[in-house]
Design a protein around this motif. Structure first.
Motif, PDB file in Angstrom:
ATOM      1  N   HIS B  31      35.965  54.032-128.718  1.00 37.97           N
ATOM      2  CA  HIS B  31      34.732  53.495-129.286  1.00 37.97           C
ATOM      3  C   HIS B  31      33.763  54.624-129.603  1.00 37.97           C
ATOM      4  CE1 HIS B  31      35.051  49.136-129.154  1.00 37.97           C
ATOM      5  NE2 HIS B  31      35.627  49.213-127.968  1.00 37.97           N
ATOM      6  N   GLU B  32      33.088  54.469-130.745  1.00 38.67           N
ATOM      7  CA  GLU B  32      31.988  55.380-131.047  1.00 38.67           C
ATOM      8  C   GLU B  32      30.713  54.648-130.679  1.00 38.67           C
ATOM      9  OE1 GLU B  32      32.410  56.744-135.124  1.00 38.67           O
ATOM     10  OE2 GLU B  32      34.558  56.983-134.720  1.00 38.67           O
ATOM     11  N   GLY B  33      29.955  55.215-129.790  1.00 33.63           N
ATOM     12  CA  GLY B  33      28.747  54.537-129.324  1.00 33.63           C
ATOM     13  C   GLY B  33      29.066  53.616-128.165  1.00 33.63           C
ATOM     14  N   ARG B  34      28.058  52.851-127.767  1.00 35.59           N
ATOM     15  CA  ARG B  34      28.174  52.032-126.568  1.00 35.59           C
ATOM     16  C   ARG B  34      29.284  50.997-126.639  1.00 35.59           C
ATOM     17  NH1 ARG B  34      22.308  50.894-127.994  1.00 35.59           N
ATOM     18  NH2 ARG B  34      21.309  52.761-127.204  1.00 35.59           N
ATOM     19  N   VAL B  35      29.928  50.770-125.503  1.00 31.29           N
ATOM     20  CA  VAL B  35      30.795  49.609-125.371  1.00 31.29           C
ATOM     21  C   VAL B  35      29.925  48.538-124.719  1.00 31.29           C
ATOM     22  CG1 VAL B  35      32.993  48.733-124.572  1.00 31.29           C
ATOM     23  CG2 VAL B  35      32.716  51.190-124.938  1.00 31.29           C
ATOM     24  N   ARG B  36      29.762  47.416-125.403  1.00 31.74           N
ATOM     25  CA  ARG B  36      28.815  46.407-124.913  1.00 31.74           C
ATOM     26  C   ARG B  36      29.477  45.310-124.086  1.00 31.74           C
ATOM     27  NH1 ARG B  36      23.533  45.934-127.110  1.00 31.74           N
ATOM     28  NH2 ARG B  36      23.128  47.744-128.422  1.00 31.74           N
ATOM     29  N   SER B  37      30.750  45.105-124.321  1.00 33.21           N
ATOM     30  CA  SER B  37      31.377  43.951-123.679  1.00 33.21           C
ATOM     31  C   SER B  37      32.861  44.209-123.518  1.00 33.21           C
ATOM     32  CB  SER B  37      31.149  42.724-124.566  1.00 33.21           C
ATOM     33  OG  SER B  37      31.759  41.587-123.988  1.00 33.21           O
ATOM     34  N   LEU B  38      33.449  43.641-122.472  1.00 29.88           N
ATOM     35  CA  LEU B  38      34.890  43.757-122.307  1.00 29.88           C
ATOM     36  C   LEU B  38      35.429  42.581-121.504  1.00 29.88           C
ATOM     37  CD1 LEU B  38      35.710  46.700-119.816  1.00 29.88           C
ATOM     38  CD2 LEU B  38      34.005  44.948-119.467  1.00 29.88           C
ATOM     39  N   ALA B  39      36.727  42.342-121.635  1.00 33.88           N
ATOM     40  CA  ALA B  39      37.347  41.212-120.936  1.00 33.88           C
ATOM     41  C   ALA B  39      38.849  41.451-120.839  1.00 33.88           C
ATOM     42  CB  ALA B  39      37.081  39.911-121.680  1.00 33.88           C
ATOM     43  N   ALA B 373      27.778  52.473-121.637  1.00 32.49           N
ATOM     44  CA  ALA B 373      26.992  52.972-122.763  1.00 32.49           C
ATOM     45  C   ALA B 373      27.487  54.360-123.171  1.00 32.49           C
ATOM     46  CB  ALA B 373      25.518  53.029-122.380  1.00 32.49           C
ATOM     47  N   ASP B 374      28.295  54.979-122.296  1.00 34.63           N
ATOM     48  CA  ASP B 374      28.864  56.299-122.604  1.00 34.63           C
ATOM     49  C   ASP B 374      30.083  56.220-123.515  1.00 34.63           C
ATOM     50  OD1 ASP B 374      30.801  55.272-120.915  1.00 34.63           O
ATOM     51  OD2 ASP B 374      30.606  56.802-119.374  1.00 34.63           O
ATOM     52  N   GLY B 375      30.404  55.016-124.013  1.00 37.04           N
ATOM     53  CA  GLY B 375      31.495  54.865-124.972  1.00 37.04           C
ATOM     54  C   GLY B 375      32.859  54.655-124.338  1.00 37.04           C
ATOM     55  N   THR B 376      32.926  54.636-123.011  1.00 33.01           N
ATOM     56  CA  THR B 376      34.224  54.432-122.359  1.00 33.01           C
ATOM     57  C   THR B 376      34.281  53.077-121.659  1.00 33.01           C
ATOM     58  OG1 THR B 376      33.594  55.310-120.171  1.00 33.01           O
ATOM     59  CG2 THR B 376      34.362  56.904-121.815  1.00 33.01           C
ATOM     60  N   CYS B 377      35.519  52.609-121.481  1.00 29.06           N
ATOM     61  CA  CYS B 377      35.782  51.537-120.537  1.00 29.06           C
ATOM     62  C   CYS B 377      36.578  52.196-119.415  1.00 29.06           C
ATOM     63  CB  CYS B 377      36.624  50.419-121.154  1.00 29.06           C
ATOM     64  SG  CYS B 377      35.850  49.601-122.547  1.00 29.06           S
ATOM     65  N   ARG B 378      36.462  51.641-118.242  1.00 27.74           N
ATOM     66  CA  ARG B 378      37.191  52.198-117.100  1.00 27.74           C
ATOM     67  C   ARG B 378      37.847  51.091-116.295  1.00 27.74           C
ATOM     68  NH1 ARG B 378      34.445  57.723-115.791  1.00 27.74           N
ATOM     69  NH2 ARG B 378      33.433  58.045-117.784  1.00 27.74           N
ATOM     70  N   LEU B 379      39.054  51.405-115.829  1.00 25.75           N
ATOM     71  CA  LEU B 379      39.763  50.492-114.919  1.00 25.75           C
ATOM     72  C   LEU B 379      39.657  51.079-113.526  1.00 25.75           C
ATOM     73  CD1 LEU B 379      41.836  48.194-114.162  1.00 25.75           C
ATOM     74  CD2 LEU B 379      43.637  49.777-114.871  1.00 25.75           C
ATOM     75  N   TRP B 380      39.222  50.241-112.582  1.00 25.50           N
ATOM     76  CA  TRP B 380      39.042  50.689-111.195  1.00 25.50           C
ATOM     77  C   TRP B 380      40.050  49.963-110.327  1.00 25.50           C
ATOM     78  CZ3 TRP B 380      35.019  54.283-110.862  1.00 25.50           C
ATOM     79  CH2 TRP B 380      34.129  54.315-111.940  1.00 25.50           C
ATOM     80  N   MET B 381      40.784  50.729-109.515  1.00 27.13           N
ATOM     81  CA  MET B 381      41.820  50.127-108.656  1.00 27.13           C
ATOM     82  C   MET B 381      41.532  50.431-107.190  1.00 27.13           C
ATOM     83  SD  MET B 381      45.420  50.900-110.457  1.00 27.13           S
ATOM     84  CE  MET B 381      46.011  49.934-111.824  1.00 27.13           C
TER      85      MET B 381
END
Ligand SMILES: [Mg+2]
Lengths: 451, 381
Positions: B31-39, B373-381
């Motif tokens: 993503h360029e710019g913020r990631v606002r939502s995920l599912a 907002a840093d443009g990343t999504c992260r998976l936490w385990m």
């Protein structure tokens, strides 16, 4: 007590001594009965003990053999003194030391560059399973002509020689190749390859090389349909033409590479409403078939399915439902189910179920961008936290060469290792998100069943 | 005056409450710019995300590899992405500007059979839309419909973006009913039509409330009863959908509610607020919160319960962190949930005072994902 004293007086001046009992499982380096019991200084470590064992009065080896020592299933990494203290033992105890030949850390040898993430590797050599299966077709693998097979997220298979020259690349999606990322690929014989993909298919390829062995061709010969999701892992058994598959749809598939004995494919899985676009561009007429059997015994995606390397009538599957199942694929009845605990370590383990034998070492690829060599002789019972079971410690950790000197990234970003193959001739070959196939090799780091 | 905290049983240690996510194990970059939502999709194999670059993306959850993407917002950010519940179809909903899109992305789980089933669910309503009689306004003119259901451009259709629903102002929230035939959207600036309920099988959009005491922020269907919850800045109201009446007014005491979630058991609720509060409500007990927590230094943007059997919930904040809580709901009406903060997950960078924008849990595993907002999504385990 009738014990021999090795020449260790220099070491022992102001240290205590402890009685040790040397044992080994290797008959060729066994000590004579009378020499197994020994009084040694408590400040010795692995190296000192190894020297003692190699000495003239003990094994009297022509060239020193580096040894490692197992106490209660744990490698000795400290002095004996520290071990005694850590385990609350007095120096009156007799320590039982099992000695094994040391493993030399595998050294980096080469990297082969890809255009995209590499998901899997396999090796064809005279000692690899497929290399021996090739004996049927009378095409032995010549020493020096070992082949490395890699599958990539770009949807292509590549064949390499040991010097990193790409000998063949599979056809693109418009010419009978996979239409999405490849997840798993295996040699069935020196001339036959199977691959599986996120496109929900398994494809069988005929592989041939030019006389100079610098170019070759991968020709699609069979497409197998049946899974409803991506196929993360396959295993093959050449002599019976069988393929085993594990899919995110939660099922395990059993397939044959023999076109004429394979059932018809479910048409609805080949030509869906969206297949029109693909059909238009497909110029090949590769035969399409279905599975011999599909079993949905898991309640979550299946990450791996393998044949027992010693008995292909038995297979194992590992799933995100936290179970490992044993099957007899002939009838595909599930006769044993073992529940593994919910644990991150276990989860990583389940992602790559690798062949293991009763003794010896196991190789594992993990999410943190390393490749670990495990010694199954070194194991202990896990704590409740670790989900009980048997817990091991990695003997060696192979880092990515592409990452050399850099800090290990968060989440293994860019360097996660997705596949590994271990071959006597070629070494430890690993596939990674760094778009490289990496080869590491080390003296003494061989597969357990090698002589 | 007894301090209620003194009546609580001694809290167990976090180590005793495992498993819960502790480390970042995958990053999703693109993503360029913020990631606002995920599912995470109902199968647990894929992650969908949407952000300021106007794209919706679908990723392989365990590896972080992007599998699919489409640009649905020309100049508009994708404010929300949500999967339709259920395993009978694979449908992703997403909103950019005043357009809501229904998508069948070409990912491995969408095999030809699933694709056909999904498309059929999306298409059956086309007959209704044209046959429906349009309401007339007082002076006999045809009333402008509250929403238009159409086909998007052929470019988008080729990518699997199959339905476009246009409402009057920017959609910030999409929330599905568990059966997958209804979903609600919130357009906070739309005044009287801020909350809409859409019926997939009829391509029908209705406005259930003409008068709301404040600006709607977000909505949810009750996980098992025919109740519908609407959060305005200060309160959350639950309505009986069948009887069309107000059931309860929940008062978290926050100044500006950003988000809430209903426990899968249906009797407890967590609320997050821009004024940094995290509140737990026991609906049997009171309309006031049973527990108020202030752990973050900046606004809380999202709160979410685990829905797959683990007694976990999480919140996401503009301070760049997520906090994981263990919150076990007991069946005893008289006993309250024991809430233990177990982990703070850090890694997202704060960009222009925005940190973590959204969170979701895996449907089976004790894993969560976060959008930054840093443009990343992260998976936490
Ligand atoms: Mg209660």
């Amino acid at each position: 007590m009738d014990t021999e004293m090795a020449d260790t007086s220099a070491l022992s001046s102001h240290y205590g001594q402890v009685q040790v009992h040397f044992t080994t499982n290797s008959p060729d380096i066994e000590l004579p009965e009378g020499k197994r019991q020994l009084l040694v200084p408590t400040n010795v470590r692995r190296y000192g003990l190894s020297q003692i064992l190699n000495s003239e009065s003990m094994l009297d080896t022509p060239a020193p053999i580096p040894f490692d020592f197992l106490i209660n299933g744990t490698f000795l990494r400290t002095t004996l003194e520290e071990y005694l203290t850590a385990n609350g033992l007095s120096s009156e105890t007799t320590l039982s030391l099992q000695y094994v030949r040391s493993l030399i850390p595998p050294l980096f040898e080469a990297s082969f560059e890809h255009d995209d993430w590499v998901s899997c590797v396999d090796v064809l050599s005279s000692s690899s399973l497929a290399g021996t299966w090739g004996a049927n077709v009378n095409v032995p693998v010549v020493l020096g002509q070992e082949r490395i097979l890699s599958g990539s997220y770009d949807g292509l298979l590549r064949l390499w020689n040991k010097s990193g020259q790409a000998i063949a690349t599979s056809s693109s999606s418009s010419a009978g190749g996979h239409t999405a990322s490849i997840k798993s690929a295996k040699f069935i014989s020196p001339t036959q390859i199977a691959s599986s993909s996120l496109d929900r298919t398994i494809r069988i390829w005929k592989y041939s090389e030019a006389d100079d062995h610098f170019s070759g061709e991968l020709k699609p010969v069979l497409e197998l349909y049946g899974h409803l999701g991506g196929i993360d892992s396959i295993d093959v058994h050449g002599p019976s033409n069988r393929i085993l598959s594990a899919s995110t749809d939660g099922s395990i598939g059993l397939w044959t590479t023999a076109k004429n004995s394979a059932p018809a494919a479910d048409e609805a899985l080949i030509s869906g409403p969206n297949a029109k676009r693909r059909k238009l561009t497909t110029s090949t007429n590769t035969p399409q078939r279905g599975p011999l059997s599909l079993i949905s015994s898991h309640t979550a995606p299946v990450s791996a399915a393998i044949f027992n390397p010693l008995d292909s009538t038995v297979a194992y599957s590992a799933s995100q439902d936290h179970t490992v199942r044993t099957m007899a694929p002939a009838e595909f009845g599930t006769f044993e189910v073992r529940e593994l605990a919910r644990k991150m370590k276990e989860t990583a383990w389940l992602e790559r179920l690798k062949e293991t034998t009763g003794r010896g070492r196991r190789n594992q690829s993990v999410r943190d961008g390393t490749c670990r060599v495990w010694d199954l002789r070194s194991s202990r019972t896990g704590t409740k936290d670790e989900g009980n079971g048997v817990v091991g410690e990695a003997v060696y950790v192979i880092e990515r060469e592409s990452q050399k000197g850099k800090k290990r990234p968060v989440g293994g970003e860019g360097i996660k290792v997705y596949g590994v193959a271990w071959d006597k001739e070629v070494g430890i070959v690993s596939a990674s998100e760094d778009k490289m196939v990496q080869i590491n090799r080390g003296r003494g780091v061989t597969r357990p069943n090698d002589p | 005056n007894i301090d209620p905290a003194s009546l609580l049983p001694k809290l167990p240690k976090p180590e005793e409450l495992k498993p819960f996510p502790t480390v970042c194990s995958t990053l999703f970059r693109g993503h360029e710019g913020r990631v606002r939502s995920l599912a995470i999709d109902p199968s647990g194999n894929c992650l969908a995300s949407g952000g300021d670059d106007g794209t919706v993306r679908v990723w392989e959850l365990l590896t972080g590899k992007q599998l699919w993407s489409a640009k649905i917002g020309d100049d508009e950010a994708v404010n929300v992405v949500r999967w339709r519940p259920g395993r009978d179809a694979v449908i992703l909903s997403a909103a950019a500007g005043e357009d809501i899109y229904l998508i069948v992305p070409s990912v491995p789980d969408v095999n030809p059979k699933m694709e056909a089933a999904s498309k059929e669910l999306l298409d059956t309503g086309f007959g209704y839309a044209t046959n429906a009689t349009q309401a007339l306004t007082a002076n006999g003119q045809k009333k402008e419909p509250v929403a238009k259901w159409t086909r998007p451009s052929s470019r988008l259709q080729d990518e699997g973006v199959l339905i476009k629903i246009t409402v009057r102002t920017t959609v910030k929230v999409i929330s599905w009913h568990r059966r997958g035939d209804f979903f609600s959207t919130v357009s906070p600036t739309a005044q009287r039509s801020a909350v809409a309920i859409h019926t997939l099988s009829k391509h029908l959009t209705q406005i259930p409330f003409r008068r709301l005491p404040g600006i709607p922020q977000t909505v949810q269907f009750h996980p098992s009863r025919p109740l519908f919850f609407v959060a305005t800045q200060r309160t959350i109201r639950s309505y009986d959908l069948q009887k069309q009446e107000l059931v309860k007014i929940i008062q978290p005491g926050a100044r500006w509610i950003s988000s809430f979630d209903i426990h899968p058991g249906g009797d407890n609720l967590i609320v997050g607020s821009y004024d940094r509060r995290l509140l737990w409500h026991d609906l049997d007990l009171s309309t006031r919160p049973y527990k108020t927590m202030r752990f973050h230094s900046k606004a809380i943007r999202a709160v979410k319960y685990h829905k797959g059997g683990f007694p976990l919930f999480a919140d996401a904040s503009d301070d760049g962190s997520l906090q994981i809580f263990h919150g076990k709901v007991v069946s005893d009406m008289m006993e309250n949930a024991t809430i233990v903060p177990v982990k703070v997950l850090k890694g997202h960078k704060v960009k222009s005072a925005l940190g973590v924008m959204d969170i979701d849990w895996h449907p089976r595993e004790p894993w969560c994902v976060s959008a930054g907002a840093d443009g990343t999504c992260r998976l936490w385990m």
